[in-house]
Structures are given as structure tokens and as C-alpha cells.
Scaffold this motif. Structure first.
Motif, PDB file in Angstrom:
ATOM      1  N   HIS A  41       4.017 -11.840   3.124  1.00 32.02           N
ATOM      2  CA  HIS A  41       4.415 -10.757   4.031  1.00 32.02           C
ATOM      3  C   HIS A  41       3.777 -10.977   5.392  1.00 32.02           C
ATOM      4  O   HIS A  41       2.614 -11.368   5.478  1.00 32.02           O
ATOM      5  CB  HIS A  41       3.972  -9.404   3.458  1.00 32.02           C
ATOM      6  CG  HIS A  41       3.964  -8.319   4.488  1.00 32.02           C
ATOM      7  ND1 HIS A  41       5.120  -7.778   4.998  1.00 32.02           N
ATOM      8  CD2 HIS A  41       2.949  -7.708   5.149  1.00 32.02           C
ATOM      9  CE1 HIS A  41       4.806  -6.863   5.911  1.00 32.02           C
ATOM     10  NE2 HIS A  41       3.498  -6.811   6.031  1.00 32.02           N
ATOM     11  N   MET A  72      -7.509  -4.278   3.540  1.00 34.03           N
ATOM     12  CA  MET A  72      -6.914  -5.432   2.855  1.00 34.03           C
ATOM     13  C   MET A  72      -7.726  -6.715   3.006  1.00 34.03           C
ATOM     14  O   MET A  72      -7.477  -7.685   2.287  1.00 34.03           O
ATOM     15  CB  MET A  72      -5.474  -5.653   3.328  1.00 34.03           C
ATOM     16  CG  MET A  72      -5.333  -5.945   4.796  1.00 34.03           C
ATOM     17  SD  MET A  72      -3.599  -6.121   5.292  1.00 34.03           S
ATOM     18  CE  MET A  72      -3.218  -7.732   4.643  1.00 34.03           C
ATOM     19  N   SER A  75       0.830  -1.211   0.000  1.00 30.49           N
ATOM     20  CA  SER A  75       0.000   0.000   0.000  1.00 30.49           C
ATOM     21  C   SER A  75       0.857   1.250   0.000  1.00 30.49           C
ATOM     22  O   SER A  75       1.931   1.296   0.602  1.00 30.49           O
ATOM     23  CB  SER A  75      -0.948   0.003   1.197  1.00 30.49           C
ATOM     24  OG  SER A  75      -0.236  -0.059   2.408  1.00 30.49           O
ATOM     25  N   CYS A 101       3.659  -9.375   9.640  1.00 32.28           N
ATOM     26  CA  CYS A 101       4.000  -8.264  10.524  1.00 32.28           C
ATOM     27  C   CYS A 101       3.178  -8.386  11.809  1.00 32.28           C
ATOM     28  O   CYS A 101       2.392  -9.316  11.941  1.00 32.28           O
ATOM     29  CB  CYS A 101       3.683  -6.941   9.831  1.00 32.28           C
ATOM     30  SG  CYS A 101       2.016  -6.875   9.180  1.00 32.28           S
ATOM     31  N   LYS A 110       0.141   2.654   3.868  1.00 34.63           N
ATOM     32  CA  LYS A 110      -1.161   3.316   3.707  1.00 34.63           C
ATOM     33  C   LYS A 110      -1.428   4.381   4.758  1.00 34.63           C
ATOM     34  O   LYS A 110      -2.165   5.321   4.505  1.00 34.63           O
ATOM     35  CB  LYS A 110      -2.279   2.276   3.725  1.00 34.63           C
ATOM     36  CG  LYS A 110      -2.487   1.585   5.046  1.00 34.63           C
ATOM     37  CD  LYS A 110      -3.602   0.565   4.964  1.00 34.63           C
ATOM     38  CE  LYS A 110      -3.649  -0.251   6.251  1.00 34.63           C
ATOM     39  NZ  LYS A 110      -4.462  -1.439   6.132  1.00 34.63           N
ATOM     40  N   ASP A 141      -0.328 -11.761   1.246  1.00 30.76           N
ATOM     41  CA  ASP A 141      -0.065 -11.292   2.615  1.00 30.76           C
ATOM     42  C   ASP A 141      -0.676 -12.224   3.648  1.00 30.76           C
ATOM     43  O   ASP A 141      -1.852 -12.566   3.553  1.00 30.76           O
ATOM     44  CB  ASP A 141      -0.685  -9.899   2.821  1.00 30.76           C
ATOM     45  CG  ASP A 141       0.018  -8.829   2.012  1.00 30.76           C
ATOM     46  OD1 ASP A 141       1.238  -8.915   1.861  1.00 30.76           O
ATOM     47  OD2 ASP A 141      -0.670  -7.892   1.547  1.00 30.76           O
ATOM     48  N   GLU A 165      -2.510  -0.095  -3.975  1.00 29.15           N
ATOM     49  CA  GLU A 165      -3.740  -0.450  -3.255  1.00 29.15           C
ATOM     50  C   GLU A 165      -4.690   0.721  -3.017  1.00 29.15           C
ATOM     51  O   GLU A 165      -5.517   0.687  -2.079  1.00 29.15           O
ATOM     52  CB  GLU A 165      -3.421  -1.146  -1.910  1.00 29.15           C
ATOM     53  CG  GLU A 165      -2.557  -2.388  -2.070  1.00 29.15           C
ATOM     54  CD  GLU A 165      -2.234  -3.095  -0.750  1.00 29.15           C
ATOM     55  OE1 GLU A 165      -3.017  -2.987   0.198  1.00 29.15           O
ATOM     56  OE2 GLU A 165      -1.178  -3.763  -0.693  1.00 29.15           O
ATOM     57  N   PRO A 184      -0.342 -11.477   7.377  1.00 30.25           N
ATOM     58  CA  PRO A 184       0.051 -10.907   8.666  1.00 30.25           C
ATOM     59  C   PRO A 184      -0.650 -11.548   9.862  1.00 30.25           C
ATOM     60  O   PRO A 184      -0.175 -11.441  10.986  1.00 30.25           O
ATOM     61  CB  PRO A 184      -0.347  -9.427   8.547  1.00 30.25           C
ATOM     62  CG  PRO A 184      -1.360  -9.385   7.464  1.00 30.25           C
ATOM     63  CD  PRO A 184      -1.002 -10.493   6.513  1.00 30.25           C
ATOM     64  N   CYS A 241       6.279  -2.765   6.531  1.00 37.75           N
ATOM     65  CA  CYS A 241       4.864  -3.062   6.254  1.00 37.75           C
ATOM     66  C   CYS A 241       4.374  -2.039   5.222  1.00 37.75           C
ATOM     67  O   CYS A 241       5.173  -1.249   4.698  1.00 37.75           O
ATOM     68  CB  CYS A 241       4.084  -2.985   7.566  1.00 37.75           C
ATOM     69  SG  CYS A 241       2.351  -3.470   7.424  1.00 37.75           S
ATOM     70  N   GLY A 242       3.080  -2.075   4.946  1.00 43.72           N
ATOM     71  CA  GLY A 242       2.506  -1.167   3.944  1.00 43.72           C
ATOM     72  C   GLY A 242       2.527   0.282   4.408  1.00 43.72           C
ATOM     73  O   GLY A 242       2.623   0.569   5.604  1.00 43.72           O
TER      74      GLY A 242
END
Ligand SMILES: CN1c2c(nc(N)[nH]c2=O)NC[C@@H]1CNc1ccc(C(=O)N[C@@H](CCC(=O)N[C@@H](CCC(=O)N[C@@H](CCC(=O)O)C(=O)O)C(=O)O)C(=O)O)cc1
Ligand code: HCS
Ligand code: ZN
Length: 780
Positions: A659, A508, A451, A661, A747, A617, A502, A619, A744-745
Motif C-alpha cells: 500500500h 504503524m 486501520s 499513499c 485510524k 505497507d 490495528e 507509504p 488509506c487507513g
């Protein structure tokens, strides 16, 4: 006599009033008084709802402005010395400093509500982590050798007074002393349990003050009694509760989320006036608890599911309760299994849910009503609530019989899946060679997690589109413009593997739920995730199928804008399962396999539309792990298989990333390796790459992108900091298997800091590349 109560109520507000007030306060638009007035209004409304549903007590102490655990840090005066509080701050200033860091490095310094605060400079906020196996994040108390306690009860006493002034009987909710210490983090080798003796006198004083203030009961939450505890922790319970008992206020010891097992007799013996147990997660223990708990004590049975949104099967609840009543006629309380923090306020009138589905569901308010019906049925006989029971039966019957729930084609597709569908065609080494030849990436390839900033403009465009004020084509165009911008920025920065950013996704998980059959989504079913941030988990009510590709058009559009590889971006089956409200009429493993099948089809469609790298992903993989050790292997087995089913339908040349996290991963490394993703990108910067030591020791076989900077902070990381982290990583993972990426993303970030951080990250990768090339040249 049968009574009803709750362990806690959602506090964000039915219309997210608290979220909006908090974010306005952080932007400086309203002062402390106005924020406190919103909070007081919400509390009063929530108590009124509880009383209107006939609860015998209202819950006080469960309402936190940011988080209930950080409230205890302030209540017991144990804020870490590093914050340098002088006593001159207001309570809210202290709270938000702990929660969000100090102004220059603040989590959410920009006032957008995001978490920004774990930078390494200034005063980073307290760390956040998951509350047991939920998607709620609490702020982690920090203990060290210098930790001291002192009681600051005024805010809580004021709330008791406010509830009493409104005429409500009060039960105060607190985290118990052992769970509070357990959930904290010890620094400098401090011993958390060693702090108990210093903490207990303050709990005792608090209990006495609450009694004097008119609290009729105090609920002490000790959910750690549902964990596998070291012996000295279990032993400490007796000592602690003997002391607390002396304060003279009736104590309700509350356990939830997990069976008590070896702690069952301990929990029954402790000198408290009552015990709450989770009758949803551990129904098999109800009878033993009813037998073991001395008859003069209250048994509170968590009979209504506090973790899910299905309307209760009231007949089944009554059947479950009857043997308990036979044993303890006098002293039975009914409650939800845990705090209702984890469910939305109400789904009864949600505009996005169809009328039939709404009858299957129960938000917090509807659960209060379920308690009312159960109590009346047990007190005055079932005929006294015959109409309510009939309505519940009809809803349940309609859900069981609904053709929307079962899809023979989904069962057939799963049955037709070959037994090796969860294995890539070739081993990693072979795939790696093919992929290297295909993509020709440099050493230390750079990428991001997916993101890019969800700007107010993006959110506003989506809100307008949802309201019908923006046409589909215009919304589509607005998102394409955002994607083009993200691609252009990444090319200019020189990233090697790009993402589309994204922009078009609200969340997500929700984004995929909206497009898959078997899911419904609400308009207002918000649940607090942390601070002011909320999520709207989709409702997974039926067999899952993918009616059409979900991400392919966006990914293909983005790939068309660049010659560099564009990573397709998907959420994995375990995370979709974990972050949705999942059906309770079939095993989670089966539901997960159905989602996996849908994601597998999407991965293949991405591949056949020219996307050579796909990230799936996961997570929430760690979060789904059972709280007790028993059951973990079985979970990792089906969860891992679901991931591999999703990932394995592609050719060797297609590179699969995953991914992870928000969790500690060292204890599940073999399971992570067994996912057999070609590349894993993983949050590591906050632990200064410590996590990677585990990966090194375990000799993780595939490629790894350890996060080189924490995306929770607006601070722009310096190139040298990232070079240092990468060198540390290269000491445990061979350099030819290392990727370079954030934790991480992005966003929750803004564009300027994002670009600056990524520029430095690319510079760090280039520096290491040059060093490596030099070393190779010298060796040659
Ligand atoms: C990675 N994380 C996630 C978790 N769980 C998920 N389901 N999703 C996740 O991403 N768990 C672990 C972490 C938790 N972290 C976060 C981080 C950020 C948020 C967050 O930002 N939440 C937003 C809501 C996001 C969303 O759904 N946005 C929608 C609609 C938003 C909205 O309220 N719109 C307004 C109008 C806005 C306008 O006009 O500008 C409205 O409808 O009234 C969207 O983008 O369309 C939040 O604001 O709380 C959550 C978890
Ligand atoms: N692709 C997602 C993963 C978050 S855990 C993102 O970048 O936001
Ligand atoms: Zn992440």
C-alpha cells in the motif's frame, strides 16, 4: 568572529503544549486569546532556551500555529479565492479555514486533531504534502490566474517586537520567494514563476518593515537550490535577490537537505549578506563554498545534524570546520544543518530510554549546547571546553564499542540469504491463478487498508496500560474486543478481504520498532507531522533482529473470528527505515536489508499460522527518493530489493499486498512494478484517478486497488461517486485486475462515517460486478 544560530526550533512544545491547546481550541474549549497566550508563552520559552545556549540571535517567524508555509499564504495575502474570505474573519479563523476546511467539511471537524478536509464539497482545506524528504507535511499554496498578493505583516511584526522587548537580538526566518512559489500548486494552467514579479515587491516591503522593527537579519530559506531546477527558475534567483537586497536588511540565504552542485556558484554570487549550507548532507561542498563566497559575506555552516538525533562527533565537526576557518576567519556562523523542527525537543531525560543510550543522543536542546561547545572551542581554544569534549568523546566511544550495536548473527543471517531471496518462486500470472483458486474472490473484490478508528477509548486503554493502571490481560482483552467489533462490522458490511483494524498499534512504525531488537523508543520524543498531529519515531541504533513474532497472535485471533480471508498487516522495511531515526554508522541500505529480514520472518510466520494474504505497507517508499536525480536509481534498487526480500519468502498461494499513499508515484512506476506485489492499493481519489493514467500507460502488470475515497474527509462518499471513479479506473486498468478500497487507513476517522462510507463502497463494487456479469452473459 564566530557566531551561532539556528534555522528554526520545534514549536509543538516540550510537552506538546501547542498540540493540546490547538485541539482544545478546535473543540471550542478555549478561545483565540487563550490559544495565542499558549503560543506566546512557548515562543518566549524557546527564545530563552536559545539565548541560554549562547546563540547570537533568536529565531523569529519559525513558530507556526499549524504550518509555516500556510503562514506565508496569509502573510502575502494569497489565499485562494475559493475560500471567499471577506476580511471580516480573524487571522486565526482564516488560518484554520485554510488548514482544515470550513466547519461543515472541516479537516478535524470533530475536534480530534485529525485531517479531515479534502472533501469535494464545501471548502476543502489546502492540500497537504511532504516537506522535501521529511515526514513533515506542509499546506500547499494554491495559485491560479486570479492570484494576487498583498502584505499582512502584523503577526510577524508583533513577534519581532515581543522578542525585542525580551531583550533578544532577532533573526527573522522566512521561506524565500522562489521556494514559496515552487512549493505551491498552479491551477488553471497558472504559471508559478510568472507570479514572481507580483510577489517580490511585497517581500521587499516586508523586509523593510522587519528592518524598521529591529530585525538584525532575515533568513530566507531557499531549499530548492538543492534540487534539479529548470533553467528559468535558477535564472530567476539573481533578479529576485537583486531586488530584495535593496531593502537594506542583511539577508541570510539558507539552503539545506541536499548539495548545491550546479547552483553553488550562483548561491555564492547572489547579493545577500550571508549563505547557509548543509554541512551534514553536503560536507564535500564546504571547501568550495568557503573559497567561492566573497570574504565579506557570512558563511553559515550547518554542522550539527538537524535531521537526526545522534550526539555530534565534536572532534569530527571541528576537523571539518578548520579548513573553512582558515579561509574565512572573520565571518563564520555555526548552525544545525536545517530547522530543528524535525527532531524532538530533548531526549536527555526521557524515561523510556536507558541511561547509556541517552548519552548517545541529542534532541533540539542538546544540539543548541553542541553549538555552544563548538563555538567556544573555536573561539577560546579546545582546552576551554575540554570537559565537554571529553564527555562527547566518551559517549561516542561507548556507542562505537557497544556490544548492543553489532550482532554477528544478523550479519550472518544476511550473508546466508540466497541470491534469489528477493524473487517469488513463480511469475505473477502463475501466482494469480493459484490465488484465484484459493480465495475465490468476486470481481472487484473489496477491502480496506488496515486501520480502523483509533477511538479515544482505545487510546485511553493503551495509556492506562502503559502507566501500569491496566494489567496486560485486561489490555489484551480490550484490544481483542475492538478487533472482534471490527471483524463483525466488516462481515456485516459484506467486505471480501478483512483486516483486524490495528487497534493494538500506537503507530504503524513505532509499534514495530518497539518489538524489534536494535530499536529504542522514547516516552516523549515527539515530532510534528502536520498541524497538531505528531509521531514518535523510534531510534534505530543497532543491528535489527526479530526476537519473536510481532503480529501473528492478533492476526490469528482475527482470522479465527471469520471464514473470510483476514489480511495480515505489516509495515515494510523502507517505511520503517524512513520514519525512524536511523543509525549513521552504516549505509541505510544495509540497515534496510536487516529490517527486511525481520519482516520476511514475520510474513512467513503469518503464512504458517493460516494467514493467506499479507499486506506490507510502503507509504514512505517515494519519500526516501534522493532529492537529486543522481542517486535515485541506486536507492530504488536497494529499497525495492528490501521490499522483495520481505515479501518473497512465501508460497505462490500466499497473496502479497502493498500500500502506498501521500505522494506522487508516476515517476517511479517501473520501481513500483518491480516490487512484484500481487496487489497494490494506492491513494488515487484526490487526483480523481489521474494517477492511474500512469499505471495504465505503463501497463502495470499486477492487481491494483485505486483508492475510491479520500479518508481525510468525514464526508460519506456517495456510491455513484465511487462508481464513477471505478469506471474511470476500469478504462485504464483491466477490470479483472481491479480492487475496491479507500485511499488509506481509517485510524483518524470515527466509526459512524466509516461504516456509512464502506457500505456505499461495497454497494459500488456490487453494482460494477453486476454490470460485468450482465455484459459477460450477453457476450456468451
Ligand atoms: C500515515 N502517517 C504516518 C506517518 N508517520 C508515522 N510514523 N506514522 C504514520 O501513521 N507519516 C505520514 C502519515 C502522517 N499521518 C499521521 C496521522 C495521525 C497521526 C496521529 O494520530 N498521531 C497521534 C499520536 C499517535 C500515537 O502515537 N498514539 C499513541 C499515544 C498517543 C498519546 O499521546 N497518548 C496520550 C494519552 C491519550 C489518552 O489518554 O487518550 C498521552 O500519552 O499523553 C497511542 O495510540 O498509544 C497524535 O495524537 O498526534 C500522526 C501522523
Ligand atoms: N495499514 C496502515 C497504512 C497507513 S499508510 C493503515 O491502515 O493505517
Ligand atoms: Zn496510507
Amino acid at each position: 568572529m564566530i557566531k551561532t544560530h539556528i534555522l528554526g526550533y520545534p514549536r509543538i512544545g516540550a510537552q506538546r503544549e501547542l498540540k493540546f491547546a490547538l485541539e482544545r481550541h478546535w473543540r471550542g474549549e478555549i478561545g483565540e486569546q487563550e490559544l495565542e497566550a499558549v503560543a506566546a508563552g512557548l515562543r518566549a520559552r524557546h527564545w530563552a532556551e536559545q539565548r541560554a545556549a549562547g546563540l547570537d540571535y533568536v529565531s523569529v517567524g519559525d513558530f507556526a500555529l499549524y504550518d509555516q508555509v500556510v503562514d506565508h499564504v496569509l502573510l502575502f495575502g494569497c489565499a485562494p479565492a475559493r475560500f471567499g474570505f471577506t476580511g471580516a474573519e480573524t487571522p486565526l479563523e482564516r488560518l484554520f479555514t485554510l488548514a482544515r476546511g470550513v466547519a461543515t467539511e472541516a479537516r478535524d471537524a470533530c475536534g480530534c486533531g485529525n485531517a479531515h478536509g479534502s472533501g469535494t464539497h464545501g471548502k476543502p482545506a489546502l492540500e497537504m504534502t511532504k516537506w522535501f524528504d521529511t515526514n513533515y507535511h506542509y499546506l500547499v499554496p494554491e495559485f491560479d490566474a486570479a492570484t494576487r498578493f498583498s502584505l499582512a505583516p502584523q503577526r510577524l511584526l508583533d513577534q519581532v517586537a515581543a522578542a525585542r522587548a525580551l531583550g533578544h537580538p532577532v533573526k527573522v526566518t522566512l521561506v524565500g520567494p522562489l521556494s514559496f512559489l515552487w512549493l505551491g500548486k498552479a491551477k488553471d494552467g497558472a504559471d508559478r514563476l510568472g507570479l514572481l514579479d507580483a510577489l517580490l515587491p511585497h517581500y521587499c516591503e516586508l523586509l523593510a518593515r522587519l528592518k524598521a522593527a529591529g530585525a538584525e537579519w532575515v533568513q530566507l530559506d531557499e531549499p530548492i537550490l538543492g534540487l534539479d531546477l529548470p533553467g528559468d527558475w535558477s535564472l530567476a534567483f539573481e533578479r529576485a535577490y537583486h531586488l530584495l537586497h535593496g531593502a537594506g536588511v542583511p539577508l541570510l540565504l539558507a539552503t539545506y537537505f541536499s548539495p548545491l552542485q550546479e547552483h553553488l556558484s550562483l548561491a555564492c554570487k547572489l547579493p545577500v549578506a550571508g549563505l547557509h549550507v548543509d554541512g551534514v548532507r553536503a560536507p564535500e561542498e564546504l571547501r568550495s563554498v568557503a573559497d567561492w563566497l566573497p570574504p565579506h559575506k557570512v558563511l553559515s555552516v550547518g554542522i550539527v545534524d538537524g535531521r537526526n538525533i545522534w550526539r555530534a562527533d565534536l572532534d569530527a565537526c571541528l576537523a571539518r570546520l578548520r579548513p573553512v576557518i582558515d579561509r574565512r576567519a572573520g565571518n563564520l556562523w555555526l548552525a544545525p544543518s536545517c530547522s530543528l523542527l524535525h527532531v524532538p525537543f530533548t531526549l536527555a531525560h526521557d524515561a523510556a530510554l536507558d541511561a547509556e543510550l541517552r548519552t548517545w543522543l541529542a534532541g533540539a536542546r542538546e544540539k543548541l549546547n553542541e553549538l555552544r561547545i563548538l563555538k567556544q572551542a573555536l573561539t577560546d581554544g579546545e582546552q576551554s571546553v575540554a570537559a565537554d569534549l571529553a564527555t562527547a568523546r566518551a559517549a561516542l566511544g561507548s556507542r562505537r564499542a557497544s556490544p548492543r550495536v553489532s550482532r554477528p548473527d544478523v550479519a550472518a543471517a544476511l550473508a546466508a540469504l540466497p541470491s534469489d531471496a528477493d524473487r517469488r518462486a513463480s511469475a505473477f500470472a502463475q501466482r494469480q491463478a493459484v490465488q484465484q483458486a484459493r480465495f475465490g474472490l468476486p470481481a472487484y473484490p473489496t477491502t480496506t487498508i488496515g486501520s480502523f478508528p483509533q477511538t479515544p477509548a482505545i487510546r485511553a486503554a493503551r495509556a492506562a496500560w502503559r502507566r501500569g493502571d491496566l494489567a496486560d490481560a485486561a489490555y489484551d482483552q480490550a484490544m481483542r474486543t475492538e478487533i472482534a467489533h471490527a471483524v463483525q462490522v466488516q462481515e456485516a458490511l459484506g467486505l471480501d478481504v478483512l483486516v483486524h483494524g490495528e487497534a493494538e498499534r500506537n503507530d504503524m512504525v513505532e509499534y514495530f520498532g518497539e518489538q524489534l531488537d536494535g530499536f529504542a523508543f522514547s516516552a516523549n520524543g515527539w515530532v510534528q507531522s502536520y498541524g497538531s498531529r505528531c509521531v514518535k519515531p523510534p531510534v534505530l541504533f543497532g543491528d535489527v533482529a526479530r526476537p519473536a513474532p510481532m503480529t501473528v497472535a492478533w492476526a490469528a485471533y482475527a482470522q479465527g473470528l471469520t471464514r473470510r480471508p483476514m489480511k495480515g498487516m505489516l509495515t515494510g522495511p523502507v517505511t520503517i527505515l524512513q520514519w525512524s531515526f536511523v543509525r549513521d554508522d552504516q549505509p541505510r541500505a544495509l540497515t534496510c536489508a536487516q529490517i527486511a529480514l525481520a519482516i520476511r520472518a514475520e510474513v512467513r510466520d503469518l503464512e504458517s499460522n493460516g494467514i493467506g494474504i499479507v499486506q506490507i505497507d510502503e507509504p514512505a517508499l517515494r519519500e526516501g527518493l534522493p532529492l537529486r536525480r543522481a542517486g535515485r536509481d541506486a536507492y530504488l534498487d536497494w529499497a525495492g530489493r528490501a521490499f522483495r526480500i520481505a515479501a518473497s519468502g512465501v508460497a505462490d498461494a500466499t497473496q502479497i499486498h502493498t500500500h502506498m499513499c501521500y505522494a506522487e508515484f508516476n515517476d517511479i512506476l517501473p520501481a513500483i512494478a518491480a516490487l512484484d506485489a500481487d496487489v497494490i492499493t494506492i491513494e488515487t481519489s484526490r487526483s480523481d484517478m489521474e494517477l492511474l493514467a500512469g499505471f495504465g500507460a505503463f501497463a502495470y502488470p499486477n492487481e491494483i486497488g485505486p483508492g475510491v475515497y479520500d479518508i481525510h474527509s468525514p464526508r460519506v462518499p456517495a456510491t455513484r461517486d465511487m462508481v464513477r471513479l471505478l469506471r474511470k479506473a476500469a478504462a485504464v486498468v483491466p477490470a479483472e485486475r481491479l480492487w475496491v478500497n479507500p485511499d488509506c487507513g481509517l485510524k483518524t476517522r470515527a466509526w459512524p462515517e466509516t461504516e456509512a462510507a464502506l457500505r456505499n463502497m461495497v454497494a459500488a463494487a456490487r453494482l460494477l460486478r453486476a454490470e460485468r456479469a450482465g455484459a459477460e452473459a450477453r457476450a456468451a
